[in-house]
Design an enzyme around this catalytic site. Structure first.
Site, mmCIF file in Angstrom:
data_model
loop_
_atom_site.group_PDB
_atom_site.id
_atom_site.type_symbol
_atom_site.label_atom_id
_atom_site.label_comp_id
_atom_site.label_asym_id
_atom_site.label_seq_id
_atom_site.Cartn_x
_atom_site.Cartn_y
_atom_site.Cartn_z
ATOM 1 N N CYS A 144 47.252 43.773 38.491
ATOM 2 C CA CYS A 144 47.243 42.467 37.828
ATOM 3 C C CYS A 144 47.214 42.664 36.316
ATOM 4 O O CYS A 144 46.499 43.524 35.801
ATOM 5 C CB CYS A 144 46.087 41.600 38.315
ATOM 6 N N GLU A 145 48.035 41.880 35.652
ATOM 7 C CA GLU A 145 48.180 42.095 34.212
ATOM 8 C C GLU A 145 47.020 41.540 33.399
ATOM 9 O O GLU A 145 46.919 41.804 32.209
ATOM 10 C CB GLU A 145 49.511 41.543 33.719
ATOM 11 N N HIS A 146 46.147 40.777 34.042
ATOM 12 C CA HIS A 146 44.998 40.245 33.299
ATOM 13 C C HIS A 146 43.850 41.230 33.209
ATOM 14 O O HIS A 146 43.150 41.285 32.211
ATOM 15 C CB HIS A 146 44.494 38.957 33.948
ATOM 16 N N HIS A 147 43.628 41.984 34.303
ATOM 17 C CA HIS A 147 42.459 42.871 34.348
ATOM 18 C C HIS A 147 42.842 44.330 34.528
ATOM 19 O O HIS A 147 41.977 45.191 34.544
ATOM 20 C CB HIS A 147 41.541 42.453 35.504
ATOM 21 N N GLN A 182 50.956 37.923 40.800
ATOM 22 C CA GLN A 182 51.514 37.790 42.155
ATOM 23 C C GLN A 182 52.567 36.683 42.212
ATOM 24 O O GLN A 182 53.594 36.814 42.878
ATOM 25 C CB GLN A 182 50.385 37.507 43.152
ATOM 26 N N HIS A 222 43.170 40.724 45.656
ATOM 27 C CA HIS A 222 43.084 41.132 44.252
ATOM 28 C C HIS A 222 41.716 41.727 43.964
ATOM 29 O O HIS A 222 40.699 41.064 44.181
ATOM 30 C CB HIS A 222 43.308 39.912 43.341
ATOM 31 N N CYS A 239 40.433 42.088 41.204
ATOM 32 C CA CYS A 239 39.735 41.318 40.162
ATOM 33 C C CYS A 239 39.001 40.126 40.767
ATOM 34 O O CYS A 239 38.137 39.541 40.115
ATOM 35 C CB CYS A 239 40.696 40.882 39.057
#
Ligand SMILES: [Zn+2]
Length: 191
Positions: free
Chosen positions: A80-83, A121, A149, A151
């Site tokens: 995931c590109e956020h975490h 996703q 996920h 995260c």
């Protein structure tokens, strides 16, 4: 493949370890920057790769009237590109062929290439659908992703059993009735 800049990744990981109050020089952590660089090279190997490439070799359907093709339970992992934490799950790909079909073994390659980059996703689902449309010019496409996920499971809400389902549909299979029919067929195998 463009490849990652290993030296920069290693320097950044050493800095990260120092920033959390660790000693990057202690024996247990000495190899860590190099091992993380190996892992990142694998996680992000799809950057700069053409996802359509595995689908270039299509097979003409000839005089067979093509019906629905569904490939279920393709296991995938992405980040995931956020975490920058992994998300893992299964992809189900359905298409209604027009003139071309593709070797079934090519579909996991498509998913892997698009998954091997910092992702959402929702976007991954759309990109798989768009790649199928572009490569196969089918009458319709449905892509369903069901993933866990890290995260969500390991931090924040810590919902260890929660999964996220995303759907993308195109063409004739964007019709609610037909899409529901495909999702029922996918669901009859899942679980
Ligand atoms: Zn996340």
């Amino acid at each position: 493949m463009t490849g990652i800049d290993r030296a920069r990744v290693e320097a950044a990981v050493a800095e990260l370890l120092a920033a959390i109050g660790e000693d990057p020089a202690r024996p247990g952590l000495r190899e860590t920057p190099s091992k993380v660089a190996d892992a990142y090279a694998e996680f992000f190997s799809g950057l700069g790769e053409d996802p359509i490439a595995p689908l270039r070799e299509t097979i003409p359907v000839g005089d067979v009237e093509p019906e629905l093709v569904i490939v279920r339970d393709l296991e995938f992992r992405s980040v995931c590109e956020h975490h920058l934490l992994p998300f893992l799950g299964r992809a189900h790909l359905a298409y209604l062929p027009a003139e071309k079909v593709v070797g079934l073994g090519r579909l996991p390659q498509l998913v892997d290439t698009l998954a091997a980059r910092p992702q959402l996703q929702e976007r991954l689902t759309e990109q798989i659908a768009d790649a199928l449309v572009q490569a196969l010019e089918p009458r319709g496409v449905v892509v369903v992703l069901d993933a866990q996920h890290q995260c969500v499971t390991t931090r924040g809400a810590r919902q260890v059993h929660s999964t996220t389902v995303t759907v993308a549909s195109r063409g004739e299979l964007d019709d609610p009735v037909r899409r529901a029919e495909v999702i029922t067929l996918i669901g009859s195998a899942a679980q």
